[in-house]
Scaffold this active site. Structure first.
Site, PDB file in Angstrom:
ATOM      1  N   HIS A  19      17.459  19.269   6.127  1.00 28.84           N
ATOM      2  CA  HIS A  19      17.591  20.727   6.095  1.00 28.84           C
ATOM      3  C   HIS A  19      16.237  21.367   6.353  1.00 28.84           C
ATOM      4  O   HIS A  19      15.291  21.152   5.615  1.00 28.84           O
ATOM      5  CB  HIS A  19      18.130  21.195   4.729  1.00 28.84           C
ATOM      6  N   TYR A  36      21.575  30.230  -1.957  1.00 30.98           N
ATOM      7  CA  TYR A  36      21.269  30.656  -3.334  1.00 30.98           C
ATOM      8  C   TYR A  36      21.616  32.141  -3.398  1.00 30.98           C
ATOM      9  O   TYR A  36      21.115  32.923  -2.597  1.00 30.98           O
ATOM     10  CB  TYR A  36      19.788  30.476  -3.634  1.00 30.98           C
ATOM     11  N   PRO A  47      17.606  23.731 -12.998  1.00 27.42           N
ATOM     12  CA  PRO A  47      17.917  23.069 -11.722  1.00 27.42           C
ATOM     13  C   PRO A  47      17.747  23.961 -10.494  1.00 27.42           C
ATOM     14  O   PRO A  47      17.836  23.493  -9.368  1.00 27.42           O
ATOM     15  CB  PRO A  47      19.380  22.665 -11.889  1.00 27.42           C
ATOM     16  N   LYS A  96      13.911  20.570  -8.861  1.00 22.67           N
ATOM     17  CA  LYS A  96      12.624  19.911  -9.082  1.00 22.67           C
ATOM     18  C   LYS A  96      12.688  18.763 -10.088  1.00 22.67           C
ATOM     19  O   LYS A  96      11.656  18.151 -10.377  1.00 22.67           O
ATOM     20  CB  LYS A  96      11.583  20.942  -9.555  1.00 22.67           C
ATOM     21  N   TYR A 139       9.087  24.757  -2.430  1.00 19.01           N
ATOM     22  CA  TYR A 139      10.428  24.158  -2.351  1.00 19.01           C
ATOM     23  C   TYR A 139      10.380  22.765  -1.716  1.00 19.01           C
ATOM     24  O   TYR A 139      10.999  21.823  -2.212  1.00 19.01           O
ATOM     25  CB  TYR A 139      11.362  25.068  -1.536  1.00 19.01           C
TER      26      TYR A 139
HETATM   27  C1  PHB Z   1      22.941  20.282  -5.862  1.00 14.15           C
HETATM   28  O1  PHB Z   1      23.285  19.989  -4.698  1.00 14.15           O
HETATM   29  O2  PHB Z   1      23.510  19.809  -6.877  1.00 14.15           O
HETATM   30  C2  PHB Z   1      21.774  21.228  -6.058  1.00 14.15           C
HETATM   31  C3  PHB Z   1      21.049  21.632  -4.945  1.00 14.15           C
HETATM   32  C4  PHB Z   1      19.978  22.500  -5.102  1.00 14.15           C
HETATM   33  C5  PHB Z   1      19.651  22.950  -6.375  1.00 14.15           C
HETATM   34  C6  PHB Z   1      20.370  22.528  -7.502  1.00 14.15           C
HETATM   35  C7  PHB Z   1      21.441  21.662  -7.344  1.00 14.15           C
HETATM   36  O3  PHB Z   1      18.603  23.819  -6.512  1.00 14.15           O
END
Ligand code: PHB
Ligand code: APR
Length: 389
Positions: A72, A200, A292, A296, A384
């Protein structure tokens, strides 16, 4: 029995450390209190930094990741009906790889078993003795039989609820914690991802995240109350709420289906200092927890493992203790940067019960600034994709 290194915890931190050490001829014993099936049954985030990918390559465990992982180059951030893309590769030259952390753990187990690496499952009553001496040992029981293992070093990779952190005297430990006033309700569904990259979303109804595991396995989250239980949410209620938190054009293309996993995770920021006490070294969730939001958790465990592996290698290969002496300070320097980013990103995207109208205006202003400002986007992208080790 003697092993150079005893690793408490057979999660990704412990397994990665064991495999890296093995590749340098340094053997270890992994003590895991659950079964392998239980460990692999945990659904965890799926975004890997390049630093972790490089460690997995060095450990000889990255083949499937490169075959099945998704590269990505960016992510999308939505607020209300607005959405913008942040291009990691444009700003940093580095992408991330989307690949379930459960799969990372599976690959590590496969490598340890192929190498004949000793792992004791279903151990109980693990106790660390003499960590502050030059001859520590670990005792544990398994199926009612007592065991004693002498070692040179102990790696505490046993997560937030393990014994390692508790072994460091309270008079030595300093702990820092922030508990967030909400949780994440997560759903796994055998449906195609709604979008080719992660989304997000900050919405008036709360945070949402659209993620994935592969082309036909999607992972979605919505911010929820800490008083909620997974059973309180039917699949239909989850999908309806998720759609209400996404821009209309995205919601309109969401493919829904039965959940194959549904769970609620609380959010916490936590750090314990120091991460070393004598011959005991804490790695990963044993020493720190992040919300989450920034994915990280494992990525910060990976840098701990890198620093400890490097220090142990130097000790066994050249007798130098410099890396081990510097471990806690070096690991914590990066841990706190990951804690900051995870806290900042969580503050940007979630709705807090005590937020004032002004606070909400600040959130939107921050999102608009991030959308428009190259320097702000670069700063976010650098965090990130992972700050340097
Ligand atoms: C996930 O795919 O479970 C996931 C991806 C990004 C995040 C948190 C969880 O920031
Ligand atoms: N004795 C032996 N094993 C123990 C003990 C104990 N007393 N206590 C805990 N464990 C085991 C747990 O069963 C678990 O398998 O230690 C392991 C710790 O693994 P994680 O909790 O996954 O922690 P870590 O390996 O540091 O992983 C860090 O990886 O999956 C991601 O995001 C997740 O932040 C997490 C990150």
């Amino acid at each position: 029995m003697h092993h150079p290194v005893v690793i408490i915890g057979g999660g990704p931190s412990g397994l990665l450390l064991a495999q890296l050490l093995h590749k340098r001829g340094i053997e270890s014993l992994v003590l895991e209190r659950k079964t392998k099936a239980h460990v692999l049954g945990r659904i965890r985030a799926g975004v890997l930094e390049q630093g972790l990918v490089a460690l997995l390559e060095e450990a000889g465990c990255a083949a499937r990741l490169h075959r099945e992982g998704f590269v990505h180059d960016g992510t999308c951030i939505a607020y209300g009906d607005e959405m913008f893309r942040l291009d990691f590769t444009e700003h940093t030259g580095t992408p991330v790889i989307v690949y379930g952390q459960t799969e990372v753990t599976r690959d590590l187990y496969e490598a340890r078993e192929a190498a004949g690496g000793p792992i004791a499952f279903e151990v109980e009553d693990v106790v660390i003795h003499g960590a502050e001496t030059d001859s520590p040992h670990v005792t544990y029981t398994k199926h009612g039989e007592s065991h004693r293992v002498s070692c040179d070093f102990i790696a505490g990779c046993d997560g937030f609820h393990g014994v390692s952190r508790q072994t460091i005297p309270l008079s030595v430990r300093r702990e820092y914690e922030k508990v967030y006033p909400f949780g994440w309700l997560g759903v796994l569904s055998e449906t195609p991802p709604v979008y080719p990259e992660l989304i997000y979303a900050n919405s008036p109804r709360g945070f949402a995240l659209c993620s994935m595991r592969n082309d036909h396995l999607s992972r979605y989250y919505i911010q929820c109350s800490l008083s909620d239980a997974p059973g309180d949410w039917s699949d239909a209620a989850f999908w309806q709420e998720l759609k209400r938190r996404l821009p209309a054009d995205i919601a309109g293309r969401l493919v829904t289906g039965p959940s194959i996993e549904k769970s609620i995770a609380p959010l916490r920021s936590f750090v314990t200092e120091p991460m070393r006490w004598g011959r005991l070294f804490l790695c990963g969730d044993a020493a720190h927890i992040v919300p989450p939001t920034g994915a990280k958790g494992l990525n910060t465990a990976a840098s701990d493992v890198h620093y400890l592996y490097t220090g142990l290698r130097a000790f066994y290969e050249s007798g130098s203790e410099a890396g081990l002496e510097a471990y806690s300070e070096k690991a914590l320097a990066r841990v706190w940067k990951a804690e900051r980013f995870s806290w900042w990103f969580s503050s940007l995207l979630h709705r807090y019960p005590d937020q004032s109208a002004f606070d909400l205006k600040m959130q939107i202003a921050e999102l608009e600034f991030l959308r428009a400002n190259t320097a702000a986007q670069r700063a976010m992208a650098e965090n990130y994709v992972g700050l340097p080790y």
